[in-house]
Each structure stands twice: as C-alpha cells, then as structure tokens.
Scaffold this motif. Structure first.
Motif, PDB file in Angstrom:
ATOM      1  N   UNK A 130      19.241  12.215 -16.414  1.00 39.46           N
ATOM      2  CA  UNK A 130      20.805  12.294 -17.044  1.00 39.46           C
ATOM      3  C   UNK A 130      21.844  11.843 -16.176  1.00 39.46           C
ATOM      4  N   UNK A 131      22.684  11.187 -16.732  1.00 38.19           N
ATOM      5  CA  UNK A 131      24.036  10.750 -16.354  1.00 38.19           C
ATOM      6  C   UNK A 131      23.804  10.053 -14.752  1.00 38.19           C
ATOM      7  N   UNK A 132      22.467   9.142 -14.829  1.00 41.36           N
ATOM      8  CA  UNK A 132      21.998   8.570 -13.706  1.00 41.36           C
ATOM      9  C   UNK A 132      21.641   9.577 -12.360  1.00 41.36           C
ATOM     10  N   UNK A 133      21.360  10.568 -12.671  1.00 41.24           N
ATOM     11  CA  UNK A 133      20.810  11.706 -11.747  1.00 41.24           C
ATOM     12  C   UNK A 133      19.556  12.107 -12.296  1.00 41.24           C
ATOM     13  N   UNK A 172      17.498   2.667 -21.328  1.00 41.86           N
ATOM     14  CA  UNK A 172      17.988   2.080 -22.738  1.00 41.86           C
ATOM     15  C   UNK A 172      19.274   1.115 -22.519  1.00 41.86           C
ATOM     16  N   UNK A 173      18.890  -0.180 -23.172  1.00 42.14           N
ATOM     17  CA  UNK A 173      19.864  -1.183 -23.034  1.00 42.14           C
ATOM     18  C   UNK A 173      19.844  -1.945 -24.009  1.00 42.14           C
ATOM     19  N   UNK A 174      20.719  -2.657 -24.661  1.00 44.30           N
ATOM     20  CA  UNK A 174      20.797  -3.874 -25.594  1.00 44.30           C
ATOM     21  C   UNK A 174      19.914  -4.965 -25.287  1.00 44.30           C
ATOM     22  N   UNK A 175      20.300  -5.389 -23.903  1.00 44.64           N
ATOM     23  CA  UNK A 175      19.666  -6.928 -23.450  1.00 44.64           C
ATOM     24  C   UNK A 175      19.547  -6.436 -21.911  1.00 44.64           C
ATOM     25  N   UNK A 176      18.458  -6.986 -21.447  1.00 45.57           N
ATOM     26  CA  UNK A 176      18.243  -6.680 -20.010  1.00 45.57           C
ATOM     27  C   UNK A 176      18.123  -8.077 -19.350  1.00 45.57           C
ATOM     28  N   UNK A 177      19.272  -8.301 -18.300  1.00 46.86           N
ATOM     29  CA  UNK A 177      19.362  -9.409 -17.436  1.00 46.86           C
ATOM     30  C   UNK A 177      18.834  -9.142 -15.850  1.00 46.86           C
ATOM     31  N   UNK A 179      26.750  -3.171 -23.737  1.00 45.88           N
ATOM     32  CA  UNK A 179      25.886  -2.331 -23.686  1.00 45.88           C
ATOM     33  C   UNK A 179      24.358  -2.893 -23.009  1.00 45.88           C
ATOM     34  N   UNK A 180      24.610  -3.918 -22.239  1.00 45.21           N
ATOM     35  CA  UNK A 180      23.477  -4.502 -21.542  1.00 45.21           C
ATOM     36  C   UNK A 180      23.309  -3.873 -19.974  1.00 45.21           C
ATOM     37  N   UNK A 181      22.107  -4.278 -19.710  1.00 46.69           N
ATOM     38  CA  UNK A 181      21.805  -3.839 -18.097  1.00 46.69           C
ATOM     39  C   UNK A 181      21.649  -5.037 -17.374  1.00 46.69           C
TER      40      UNK A 181
END
Length: 434
Positions: A238-241, A340-345, A416-418
């Motif tokens: 949660x919240x990057x922890x 979760x992300x819209x598109x992964x780079x 919304x991407x990562x």
C-alpha cells in the motif's frame, strides 16, 4: 592528489570488475592479506557480520545496519558497487566516509599498490576495514563482492555469517552448477561462527550442511535456515510500502513489520534479517523488537539504500531497480504483475557477461522498450541488445545513454503509465534526477 585525482587513479590504475569483468577478479586472498598486514590488520579491531548471496545481500546488509544503528551501535557498512558516489561503499551510521580519508589512505598505500598491483576491489576492501577501525565502530556489516570463498572480504572472522540465497550469476567464475556456486558462497562459513541461510534449494542445502558440519577435521558451525523458523502469513502493498505479517514457528507468535523497501522480494530478505537478529541476540547483542520495527520503517533514511524498487517520480510512475540476473528479473516480473498501470515502459541495459537471452525471455512482450547501455566497457551495445530482444518479441527503441532513453519514455508515457529502469546496477547508477 585532490579527491578527484585520487578517484581517477583508483578507477584507471587498478583492474576494475565493473569495467573489465572477470579479468579483474583475483582468485586468492594474498593481496588483501598483504594490504591489511601493511595497515596493521584493521579487520581485527572491530566486530563484523558477513553477508553473501546471489541476490538480496545488499538489501539484507542495509536492513541489518539500520537495525544495529537503531539499537545504538556505531555501525559500519561496506557494500558494492556504488551507484553515484564512490564513498557509498563505506559508511558509518549511514554517513559516507569523507573525501579526505579516501585521498589520505590512497597516498599512504600507493607504494604498495605500485608493488603488488591489487584490484580496485581489493583496495576498497582494505580502505573500508581501515576506516571502520579508525572510526572505532562497534560492528560493521560487510557485504561480499563476488562469491565468498575467494572474495577479498573473506579475511574477517565475523560474529555471524549470512548467505541469502543461491542463483545463476557469475558462472564463469563461480561454477556452472548451483552446487558449485553454493560451495563458493559457503566459503564464508567459519568454524564455531553461526551461519544463517536465507533460502535453500535441494541442490544447495546439503552443500551448506556439509560445510557447517566441519568436514575434513574443521570445527563445526551452528547453522540456521531462516525459511524453516518463520514464514509470511500475509502482506499488503500500500502506498509503495510493505506491511508484512510474520509467524514464528517456535513461539506461535505473529508480528507485523512495515518496510520502506517496497519490493515484494523483500519478504524473503525480511525472514533472513529476523533470523540474523535472533542469532545476534543469542550472542548478547542488545536488540529489542521495537528497535527492529523502528529501523525497518526507515532503512533508506538510515543507510541511504537506493535502487531497490525505488520510486523517483509519480505520474508517470518511474521506478529504478538494480535487478540484473535471472533471479533478479524473475522477482521484478512478480512485482510488475502486482503493479497496476495503463502502459508499461521498460528502460533496459545489460552487461555482456550476463545470461542476456535468458533474462530477455523472462520479460513481458506487452511493454514498450527503450534499449540502452551504461557507460562502461562491459556494457552490451544497445543495438545488439535490441536485436537480441526482438527474438523474444520485445520491441522498442535504442539509445546510446540511459537518460536519453528515460527522457523518451517519459515523453511517451501518460500519467497512468509506469516506467521501469533495470538490467544493470551501473545503468541505474547513471540515471540523473528527473
């Protein structure tokens, strides 16, 4: 010499593994012993904890250092390689050694350097030991550089030895089977000194047990397998922890730990660290539960750890991870499946002596790739990496330098991407602030 001139001398005069690979690896401890003897054997003037393993040894070392600091011990920490600043390798209570020490040490030892021609790593190990002795640390956490048996750090007699895991890496130097690699890493096990094994496999467990049993007339070592004493019952991201619930098989106790290191691969490292703390407590080290809890919440702040699922930007989410071998990329893939992300780079670069094809086969074909390279001789050319990736249906662009690749990824990404930067410690180290 100025500090910069000193670094130029160290980087250019001495064989450096990050630059030339196996040619810089010295397969004996003679140079390290000679250097430390000339310094008055500083490694004998402080207590230490020795940490080896294919993956996780850096995170484990930093977590233990944070715990010991929080418990009130003046704590040295030696790790490698560095990401940005050479002095990251040598810290006391989270503070890097000063530039003046690096310069003065190098000037003092330079005649011996010219005589015996040690490797860059051998010099940095001796430098770290000398610094920790001069700072009168209570304890130093010492991360193995490569392997264990013949690693320059293996002249210490620690309070505790730790082997996090065994995986496929550096086979050209450590062996082509898991048993052989385990045998090299088991070389840090010392008579009478307890050893904690983080993860074991059917191929590696007997290797550790034989070494700890003290075959060939050598005194035995108490051995503890972290995966059999505790297990994770639940965790939340949660919240990057991470919030991790751990059960202890011996006491039927459940405790929740909050980690500021958000990679889910830290679940395994946490169990290793907790067992290490137990063994230190058995030896009289004053570390209570609250200290452990407090330290794990702020490992990055206390020790300056970077590059382990490190988030450096939001919207788009930009993550740095130093995972670079088969097991490391498997762990990254598991993390991606939970993110979760819209598109992964994926911004990626590797060095030539890794199992590049096997790593590429693990990566998701749905991502957009930005192939690049670190600015070191060992780096695999970005065009070659792009061509190899195409055989695994991984498609994208090629860039000569990581920041150009990252800039393009940010330009292409929506909020919304990562964007993930991975594949090489050296690549991650060259990323500039966004």
């Amino acid at each position: 010499m100025s500090y910069q001139e000193t670094l130029d001398y160290l980087f250019n005069r001495l064989p450096m593994f990050s630059h030339i690979g196996a040619a810089a690896y010295k397969k004996d401890l003679a140079n390290t012993i000679r250097l430390c003897e000339a310094l008055g054997n500083p490694q004998r003037r402080f207590k230490s904890i020795h940490v080896a393993g294919t993956n996780g040894k850096g995170s484990t070392s930093h977590m233990l250092a944070a715990i010991l600091q929080t418990a009130g011990y003046k704590t040295g920490l030696y790790t490698s390689p560095h990401l940005k600043d050479f002095r990251e390798r040598i810290k006391v209570n989270g503070e890097m050694c000063c530039e003046a020490f690096v310069t003065q040490f190098t000037q003092r030892i330079r005649p011996l350097i010219e005589e015996i021609e040690p490797s860059f790593f051998e010099i940095t190990v001796a430098m770290a030991f000398d610094y920790f002795a001069s700072q009168q640390v209570d304890v130093a956490v010492i991360e193995v550089g490569l392997g264990g048996r013949l690693d320059s750090t293996n002249i210490i007699t620690p309070e505790l030895s730790i082997i996090t895991n065994i995986g496929w890496d550096h086979m050209n130097m450590l062996g082509n089977t898991l048993e052989a690699i385990a045998g090299e890493k088991a070389g840090i096990i010392k008579p009478h000194i307890p050893v904690v094994i983080g993860e074991s496999l059917p191929e590696t467990k007997p290797v550790f047990e034989r070494k700890a049993a003290g075959d060939n007339g050598i005194a035995p070592s108490p051995i503890f397998f972290a995966e059999t004493t505790r297990y994770v019952t639940d965790w939340k991201y949660e919240q990057h922890q991470l919030a991790v619930e751990v059960a202890d098989n011996r006491h039927q106790e459940h405790q929740v730990y909050h980690l500021d290191l958000p990679g889910i691969y830290q679940l395994k490292n946490l169990l290793t660290v907790l067992e290490a703390v137990t063994q230190l407590q058995q030896k009289g080290w004053r570390i209570d539960h609250q200290m452990v809890q407090q330290a794990l919440r702020q490992v990055k702040k206390l020790t300056g750890l970077h590059g382990r699922w490190e988030i450096i930007h939001l919207h788009p989410l930009v993550v740095l991870d130093v995972g670079h071998n088969i097991d490391g990329i498997k762990q990254i893939r598991e993390q991606l499946e939970l993110s979760a992300c819209k598109q992964l780079h994926i911004v990626m670069g590797m060095v030539k002596d890794k199992e590049v094809d096997k790593v590429l086969a693990l990566l998701p074909a749905y991502a957009t790739y930005y192939f690049t390279k670190a600015q070191i001789p060992r780096a695999l050319d970005e065009k070659t990496l792009q061509q190899m990736a195409a055989k695994h249906q991984l498609k994208g662009y090629a860039f000569e330098e990581v920041n150009a690749a990252l800039h393009k990824a940010i330009e292409n990404a929506s909020k919304e991407d990562m964007i993930l930067v991975c594949g090489s410690v050296f690549l991650v180290g060259e990323v500039r602030n966004i």
